[in-house]
Design a protein around this motif. Structure first.
Motif, PDB file in Angstrom:
ATOM      1  N   SER A  64      58.511  33.763  64.712  1.00  0.00           N
ATOM      2  CA  SER A  64      57.460  32.776  64.480  1.00  0.00           C
ATOM      3  C   SER A  64      56.481  33.206  63.388  1.00  0.00           C
ATOM      4  CB  SER A  64      56.694  32.521  65.785  1.00  0.00           C
ATOM      5  OG  SER A  64      56.045  33.715  66.189  1.00  0.00           O
ATOM      6  N   ALA A  65      56.839  34.265  62.646  1.00  0.00           N
ATOM      7  CA  ALA A  65      55.939  34.726  61.580  1.00  0.00           C
ATOM      8  C   ALA A  65      55.685  33.578  60.615  1.00  0.00           C
ATOM      9  CB  ALA A  65      56.541  35.911  60.836  1.00  0.00           C
ATOM     10  N   MET A  66      54.408  33.305  60.424  1.00  0.00           N
ATOM     11  CA  MET A  66      54.056  32.163  59.573  1.00  0.00           C
ATOM     12  C   MET A  66      54.401  32.427  58.114  1.00  0.00           C
ATOM     13  SD  MET A  66      49.941  32.604  59.509  1.00  0.00           S
ATOM     14  CE  MET A  66      49.631  33.634  60.923  1.00  0.00           C
ATOM     15  N   GLN A  67      54.757  31.389  57.432  1.00  0.00           N
ATOM     16  CA  GLN A  67      55.007  31.483  56.008  1.00  0.00           C
ATOM     17  C   GLN A  67      53.855  30.790  55.293  1.00  0.00           C
ATOM     18  OE1 GLN A  67      57.401  33.218  54.457  1.00  0.00           O
ATOM     19  NE2 GLN A  67      58.002  33.936  56.474  1.00  0.00           N
ATOM     20  N   LEU A  68      53.062  31.576  54.628  1.00  0.00           N
ATOM     21  CA  LEU A  68      51.907  31.049  53.925  1.00  0.00           C
ATOM     22  C   LEU A  68      52.218  30.946  52.441  1.00  0.00           C
ATOM     23  CD1 LEU A  68      49.266  33.311  55.669  1.00  0.00           C
ATOM     24  CD2 LEU A  68      49.748  30.924  56.177  1.00  0.00           C
ATOM     25  N   PRO A  69      51.824  29.867  51.798  1.00  0.00           N
ATOM     26  CA  PRO A  69      52.092  29.728  50.362  1.00  0.00           C
ATOM     27  C   PRO A  69      51.564  30.909  49.544  1.00  0.00           C
ATOM     28  CG  PRO A  69      51.315  27.655  51.262  1.00  0.00           C
ATOM     29  CD  PRO A  69      51.189  28.679  52.361  1.00  0.00           C
ATOM     30  N   ALA A  70      50.469  31.509  49.970  1.00  0.00           N
ATOM     31  CA  ALA A  70      49.897  32.639  49.224  1.00  0.00           C
ATOM     32  C   ALA A  70      50.845  33.833  49.189  1.00  0.00           C
ATOM     33  CB  ALA A  70      48.572  33.055  49.857  1.00  0.00           C
ATOM     34  N   LEU A  71      51.793  33.897  50.112  1.00  0.00           N
ATOM     35  CA  LEU A  71      52.695  35.040  50.194  1.00  0.00           C
ATOM     36  C   LEU A  71      53.945  34.900  49.335  1.00  0.00           C
ATOM     37  CD1 LEU A  71      52.517  35.691  54.039  1.00  0.00           C
ATOM     38  CD2 LEU A  71      51.198  36.788  52.231  1.00  0.00           C
ATOM     39  N   PHE A  72      54.207  33.710  48.817  1.00  0.00           N
ATOM     40  CA  PHE A  72      55.447  33.466  48.086  1.00  0.00           C
ATOM     41  C   PHE A  72      55.562  34.285  46.803  1.00  0.00           C
ATOM     42  CE2 PHE A  72      55.508  29.043  50.167  1.00  0.00           C
ATOM     43  CZ  PHE A  72      56.163  29.548  51.271  1.00  0.00           C
ATOM     44  N   GLU A  78      55.793  43.704  50.486  1.00  0.00           N
ATOM     45  CA  GLU A  78      54.376  43.305  50.545  1.00  0.00           C
ATOM     46  C   GLU A  78      54.187  42.118  51.484  1.00  0.00           C
ATOM     47  OE1 GLU A  78      54.079  42.628  46.277  1.00  0.00           O
ATOM     48  OE2 GLU A  78      52.330  43.935  46.283  1.00  0.00           O
ATOM     49  N   ARG A  79      55.032  41.120  51.315  1.00  0.00           N
ATOM     50  CA  ARG A  79      54.932  39.919  52.158  1.00  0.00           C
ATOM     51  C   ARG A  79      55.057  40.285  53.640  1.00  0.00           C
ATOM     52  NH1 ARG A  79      59.793  37.083  51.340  1.00  0.00           N
ATOM     53  NH2 ARG A  79      60.477  38.243  53.152  1.00  0.00           N
ATOM     54  N   ASP A  80      56.075  41.061  53.977  1.00  0.00           N
ATOM     55  CA  ASP A  80      56.303  41.418  55.373  1.00  0.00           C
ATOM     56  C   ASP A  80      55.168  42.274  55.923  1.00  0.00           C
ATOM     57  OD1 ASP A  80      58.646  40.005  55.075  1.00  0.00           O
ATOM     58  OD2 ASP A  80      59.961  41.760  55.203  1.00  0.00           O
ATOM     59  N   THR A  81      54.631  43.165  55.104  1.00  0.00           N
ATOM     60  CA  THR A  81      53.497  43.990  55.541  1.00  0.00           C
ATOM     61  C   THR A  81      52.309  43.114  55.894  1.00  0.00           C
ATOM     62  OG1 THR A  81      54.230  45.861  54.189  1.00  0.00           O
ATOM     63  CG2 THR A  81      51.898  45.825  54.815  1.00  0.00           C
ATOM     64  N   LEU A  82      52.007  42.146  55.044  1.00  0.00           N
ATOM     65  CA  LEU A  82      50.867  41.262  55.315  1.00  0.00           C
ATOM     66  C   LEU A  82      51.126  40.366  56.523  1.00  0.00           C
ATOM     67  CD1 LEU A  82      49.625  40.281  51.748  1.00  0.00           C
ATOM     68  CD2 LEU A  82      49.001  42.233  53.183  1.00  0.00           C
ATOM     69  N   LEU A  83      52.360  39.897  56.689  1.00  0.00           N
ATOM     70  CA  LEU A  83      52.677  39.073  57.856  1.00  0.00           C
ATOM     71  C   LEU A  83      52.493  39.858  59.156  1.00  0.00           C
ATOM     72  CD1 LEU A  83      55.793  37.071  56.600  1.00  0.00           C
ATOM     73  CD2 LEU A  83      53.553  36.138  57.244  1.00  0.00           C
ATOM     74  N   LEU A  84      52.843  41.141  59.141  1.00  0.00           N
ATOM     75  CA  LEU A  84      52.614  41.969  60.333  1.00  0.00           C
ATOM     76  C   LEU A  84      51.124  42.190  60.559  1.00  0.00           C
ATOM     77  CD1 LEU A  84      55.370  44.723  59.968  1.00  0.00           C
ATOM     78  CD2 LEU A  84      55.318  42.842  61.632  1.00  0.00           C
ATOM     79  N   ALA A  85      50.414  42.508  59.500  1.00  0.00           N
ATOM     80  CA  ALA A  85      48.987  42.829  59.625  1.00  0.00           C
ATOM     81  C   ALA A  85      48.164  41.644  60.100  1.00  0.00           C
ATOM     82  CB  ALA A  85      48.453  43.351  58.291  1.00  0.00           C
ATOM     83  N   ILE A  86      48.547  40.448  59.693  1.00  0.00           N
ATOM     84  CA  ILE A  86      47.812  39.245  60.101  1.00  0.00           C
ATOM     85  C   ILE A  86      47.763  39.132  61.624  1.00  0.00           C
ATOM     86  CG2 ILE A  86      47.989  36.716  60.182  1.00  0.00           C
ATOM     87  CD1 ILE A  86      48.985  36.848  57.282  1.00  0.00           C
ATOM     88  N   GLN A  87      48.795  39.640  62.279  1.00  0.00           N
ATOM     89  CA  GLN A  87      48.904  39.502  63.726  1.00  0.00           C
ATOM     90  C   GLN A  87      48.130  40.569  64.496  1.00  0.00           C
ATOM     91  OE1 GLN A  87      53.102  39.038  64.790  1.00  0.00           O
ATOM     92  NE2 GLN A  87      53.476  38.257  62.739  1.00  0.00           N
TER      93      GLN A  87
END
Length: 160
Positions: A64-72, A78-87
């Protein structure tokens, strides 16, 4: 506080034989599987296999990791690191790439980089000289803004 690291800090610290600073300063460090994979790829600097380090916690992204346009615009690590950290509440992200840092800050995450890790290490007496280690990293091909290193050195009172 949970600490999440991207690939570049592992490469930069390993380039000068200081990969042990991360667990010394932060304890355990969370990484995405993509970061562990990137560190395994052959490069100019040898980085130990993260899967074999007891202080590394490899954390898979949830379905269910969100996909944010800012991460594209970010690379996978980097993307995966930020997706983990957001949680994680009170997360600290260790990353060096400007776009990744800016995106993390835009998402409300706290960020430091390899130079920030070196500054903490110097303040804690873990390294004898911030400036000397930063210069050694540069000699190993690790890029950072020289004026940023100078500002950090002044801030921590590092005359050497």
């Amino acid at each position: 506080m949970s600490v999440f690291s991207n690939t570049t800090p592992f490469i930069a610290l390993s380039s000068v034989g200081l990969g042990d600073l991360l667990p010394t300063i932060f304890g355990e460090v969370f990484v995405a599987p993509s970061v562990a994979q990137e560190c395994r790829e052959d490069g100019r600097t040898f980085v130990p296999d993260l899967t074999g380090l007891p202080w590394i916690k490899i954390q898979a992204l949830s379905n269910s990791a969100m996909q944010l346009p800012a991460l594209f615009e970010l690379d996978r690590g980097e993307r995966d690191t930020l997706l983990l950290a957001i949680q994680a509440p009170e997360a600290l992200v260790v990353t060096d790439e400007k776009l990744g840092r800016n995106t993390a800050e835009h998402l409300g995450l706290r960020v430091t980089g390899t130079l920030g890790v070196l500054a903490k290490a110097r303040v804690q007496g873990l390294i004898p000289s911030f400036t000397q280690v930063a210069q050694q990293m540069r000699e190993q091909g690790i890029y950072y803004q020289t004026d940023l290193a100078g500002k950090i050195a002044v801030r921590i009172g590092a005359s050497n």
